[in-house]
Design a protein around this motif. Structure first.
Motif, PDB file in Angstrom:
ATOM      1  N   GLU A   7       0.861  -1.191   0.000  1.00 54.52           N
ATOM      2  CA  GLU A   7       0.000   0.000   0.000  1.00 54.52           C
ATOM      3  C   GLU A   7       0.895   1.237   0.000  1.00 54.52           C
ATOM      4  O   GLU A   7       1.905   1.275   0.698  1.00 54.52           O
ATOM      5  N   SER A   8       0.487   2.251  -0.794  1.00 54.42           N
ATOM      6  CA  SER A   8       1.350   3.437  -0.902  1.00 54.42           C
ATOM      7  C   SER A   8       1.149   4.427   0.246  1.00 54.42           C
ATOM      8  O   SER A   8       2.087   5.130   0.620  1.00 54.42           O
ATOM      9  N   ASP A  17      -6.734  -4.499  -5.818  1.00 59.82           N
ATOM     10  CA  ASP A  17      -7.867  -3.568  -5.705  1.00 59.82           C
ATOM     11  C   ASP A  17      -7.329  -2.157  -5.945  1.00 59.82           C
ATOM     12  O   ASP A  17      -7.257  -1.339  -5.028  1.00 59.82           O
ATOM     13  N   VAL A  19       2.979  -0.293  -5.662  1.00 55.32           N
ATOM     14  CA  VAL A  19       3.039  -1.703  -6.057  1.00 55.32           C
ATOM     15  C   VAL A  19       4.075  -1.902  -7.148  1.00 55.32           C
ATOM     16  O   VAL A  19       4.895  -2.835  -7.091  1.00 55.32           O
TER      17      VAL A  19
HETATM   18  C1  LIG Z   1      -9.532   1.178  -4.026  1.00 50.47           C
HETATM   19  S1  LIG Z   1      -8.480   1.389  -2.634  1.00 50.47           S
HETATM   20  C2  LIG Z   1      -8.496  -0.240  -1.991  1.00 50.47           C
HETATM   21  C3  LIG Z   1      -8.117  -0.395  -0.545  1.00 50.47           C
HETATM   22  C4  LIG Z   1      -8.436  -1.722   0.112  1.00 50.47           C
HETATM   23  N1  LIG Z   1      -8.192  -2.848  -0.747  1.00 50.47           N
HETATM   24  C5  LIG Z   1      -9.863  -1.746   0.627  1.00 50.47           C
HETATM   25  O1  LIG Z   1     -10.701  -2.398   0.010  1.00 50.47           O
HETATM   26  O2  LIG Z   1     -10.161  -1.120   1.637  1.00 50.47           O
HETATM   27  C6  LIG Z   1      -6.930   1.566  -3.400  1.00 50.47           C
HETATM   28  C7  LIG Z   1      -5.771   1.746  -2.454  1.00 50.47           C
HETATM   29  O3  LIG Z   1      -4.566   1.758  -3.235  1.00 50.47           O
HETATM   30  C8  LIG Z   1      -3.668   2.727  -2.714  1.00 50.47           C
HETATM   31  N2  LIG Z   1      -2.787   3.056  -3.859  1.00 50.47           N
HETATM   32  C9  LIG Z   1      -2.989   3.910  -4.882  1.00 50.47           C
HETATM   33  N3  LIG Z   1      -2.007   3.811  -5.782  1.00 50.47           N
HETATM   34  C10 LIG Z   1      -1.152   2.865  -5.321  1.00 50.47           C
HETATM   35  C11 LIG Z   1       0.059   2.295  -5.824  1.00 50.47           C
HETATM   36  N4  LIG Z   1       0.576   2.684  -6.979  1.00 50.47           N
HETATM   37  N5  LIG Z   1       0.655   1.329  -5.101  1.00 50.47           N
HETATM   38  C12 LIG Z   1       0.136   0.929  -3.902  1.00 50.47           C
HETATM   39  N6  LIG Z   1      -1.005   1.433  -3.386  1.00 50.47           N
HETATM   40  C13 LIG Z   1      -1.646   2.382  -4.088  1.00 50.47           C
HETATM   41  C14 LIG Z   1      -4.564   3.833  -2.191  1.00 50.47           C
HETATM   42  O4  LIG Z   1      -3.899   4.573  -1.184  1.00 50.47           O
HETATM   43  C15 LIG Z   1      -5.759   3.030  -1.643  1.00 50.47           C
HETATM   44  O5  LIG Z   1      -5.571   2.703  -0.296  1.00 50.47           O
END
Ligand SMILES: C[S@@+](CC[C@H](N)C(=O)[O-])C[C@H]1O[C@@H](n2cnc3c(N)ncnc32)[C@H](O)[C@@H]1O
Length: 442
Positions: free
Chosen positions: A324-325, A368, A350
């Motif tokens: 997670e970022s 997700d 990621v």
């Molecule tokens: C749609 S949310 C899903 C969160 C979790 N799976 C949930 O259902 O509660 C997307 C998540 O990805 C994170 N995010 C956005 N871009 C990212 C990246 N490039 N790498 C890792 N995490 C990222 C955001 O901070 C957010 O917490």
């Protein structure tokens, strides 16, 4: 020689036949000259007067609002919310469609994106074409659901509160948001005067009494006193760095899902429909069927919703790596998953963290991502890890369809697709695709 500036068409009316609904919830129409219009507040098959809101002569497409309906669709209703409609509140864009029609139209958008971007029919995607309500959502058809557990209100310089108009900073002044959950209304603009603030983000947790309000004060304004008969956290958006700082109470709310409590900090992601988290966990677990002792990835893991659900089912010998970022979300995820010895959460993007882990093989993957999707590079990497099943949770059907195409190139097929209406009265839709490797020689 300087090019002539193109003539703006904003405010010009076109009488048009409305075609199918497109990604983004607007319907497609054409002017007599063949220029494409994306028309908001219209429905397929209607004849409307579309007033241009964005675009100029010769542009690839124009945006417009259906300001008058000449021939209405049988799916059209009087918007139940008095603040919905052309030029008004920018929140709900499908108030004018019957609830059943909203679901059908969401399904049409998903089907179109799958076909166009992934070359898949619903049957090939293992989808029966239906759009399901959230698990346990038993509201009778036609009743407006007060579902949103988080609403960001806007307040103008005179202290009038409401919601922002579509693609605008202007405030549509309202006295009540119909889709706000009761816990949000008791905290939001319905309940008190927010003069001096620029925005008020109100959150009502599911499964706990926790409430949070994130206030963005106008320069020099004092924060109002917020009192409630239940735990309320007050946070403040810093004028200089945009950071969110604690003023009063806890810096998080506690959300219940899948039988566990999740701490979610002010900047962290959590689904805004009260039954969404449980609905998605159930769909993902039914699709993956985790086995004891397996190794799983939870990518874009937020505060650890799916990582926890996986760890729970994989048992003592299983292992989960979450990525997670968001820095605070990672702190919350580590806190939420502290009971599981074999769960690790890495902070970062990621696309950069995953290759650095050195992992070459996993059994299961949940991803997700945000609206932009995962993208080709990440998908190629994931397809090389040999997972026996992958669950892709998506809030944007176009990004999902594009990424499913990349997964196909990497040797995966869609086993099942489930589509959920977790955002009633809007065009938004949530999908869960389950993928598996194409059998060798197939
Ligand atoms: C749609 S949310 C899903 C969160 C979790 N799976 C949930 O259902 O509660 C997307 C998540 O990805 C994170 N995010 C956005 N871009 C990212 C990246 N490039 N790498 C890792 N995490 C990222 C955001 O901070 C957010 O917490």
């Amino acid at each position: 020689m300087q090019a002539e500036p193109k003539k703006s068409l904003v405010g010009v009316d076109f009488e048009v036949e409305v075609g199918p609904v497109a990604h983004g919830g607007h319907c497609i129409a054409r002017t007599a000259d063949g220029q494409v219009l994306f028309v908001r507040h219209a429905l397929p098959g209607e004849r409307v007067v579309a007033r241009v809101t964005e675009g100029e002569e010769g542009a690839r497409f124009l945006r417009a609002d259906a300001v008058s309906v000449l021939e209405a669709s049988k799916d059209r209703i009087e918007a139940p919310c008095p603040f919905a409609g052309p030029g008004r509140c920018g929140g709900c864009d499908w108030q004018h469609a019957k609830p059943g029609a909203q679901r059908r139209l969401k399904g049409e958008v998903v089907a179109e994106q799958l076909q166009r971007l992934a070359g898949l029919t619903p049957e090939e995607a293992g989808w029966d074409g239906t759009v399901m309500p959230a698990e346990g959502d038993k509201l009778p058809a036609g009743e407006v659901p007060a579902w949103r557990t988080r609403v960001q209100y806007a307040v103008d310089a005179d202290g009038n509160a409401g919601l922002r108009r579509h693609r605008s900073h202007e405030v549509e002044v309202i006295d009540h948001c119909m889709i706000a959950a009761p816990g949000v209304s008791e905290l939001g603009i319905e309940a008190r005067d927010w003069s001096g603030m620029a925005s008020v983000d109100a959150i009502a947790a599911t499964g706990s009494q926790d409430r949070m309000v994130i206030l963005e004060p106008r320069p020099g304004a004092r924060l109002p006193l917020v009192e409630l008969d239940k735990p309320v956290s007050v946070m403040r958006v810093d004028e200089k760095d945009g950071g969110i700082h604690r003023v009063h109470g806890r810096a998080f709310v506690r959300e219940r899902a899948d039988g566990r409590t999740h701490r979610v900090g002010s900047g962290g992601f959590w689904q805004v429909h009260p039954m969404a988290a449980d609905t998605l966990v159930k769909a993902v677990m039914q699709g993956l069927l985790p086995r004891k002792g397996e190794m799983a990835l939870d990518l874009y893991c937020g505060v650890g919703l799916f990582a926890g659900a996986l760890a729970d089912r994989l048992g003592d010998k299983g292992a989960v790596l979450g990525i997670e970022s968001g820095k605070r979300a990672v702190e919350d995820a580590r806190h939420n998953l502290a009971d599981f010895d074999r769960v690790r959460i890495e902070q970062g993007k990621v696309e950069s963290v995953l290759p650095r882990t050195g992992i070459t093989e996993v059994d299961l993957i949940v991803l997700d991502p945000p609206r932009a999707g995962a993208g080709r590079k990440t998908v190629e990497h994931l397809a090389g890890l040999g997972a026996r099943r992958i669950a892709y949770v998506a809030c944007d059907p176009a990004a999902l369809a594009r990424d499913l195409g990349y997964f196909r190139d990497g040797g995966y097929r869609v086993r099942t697709l489930r589509v959920f209406d977790l955002f009633p009265m809007t065009h938004h839709v949530e999908c869960v695709a389950i993928l598996e490797p194409v059998a060798k020689g197939a």
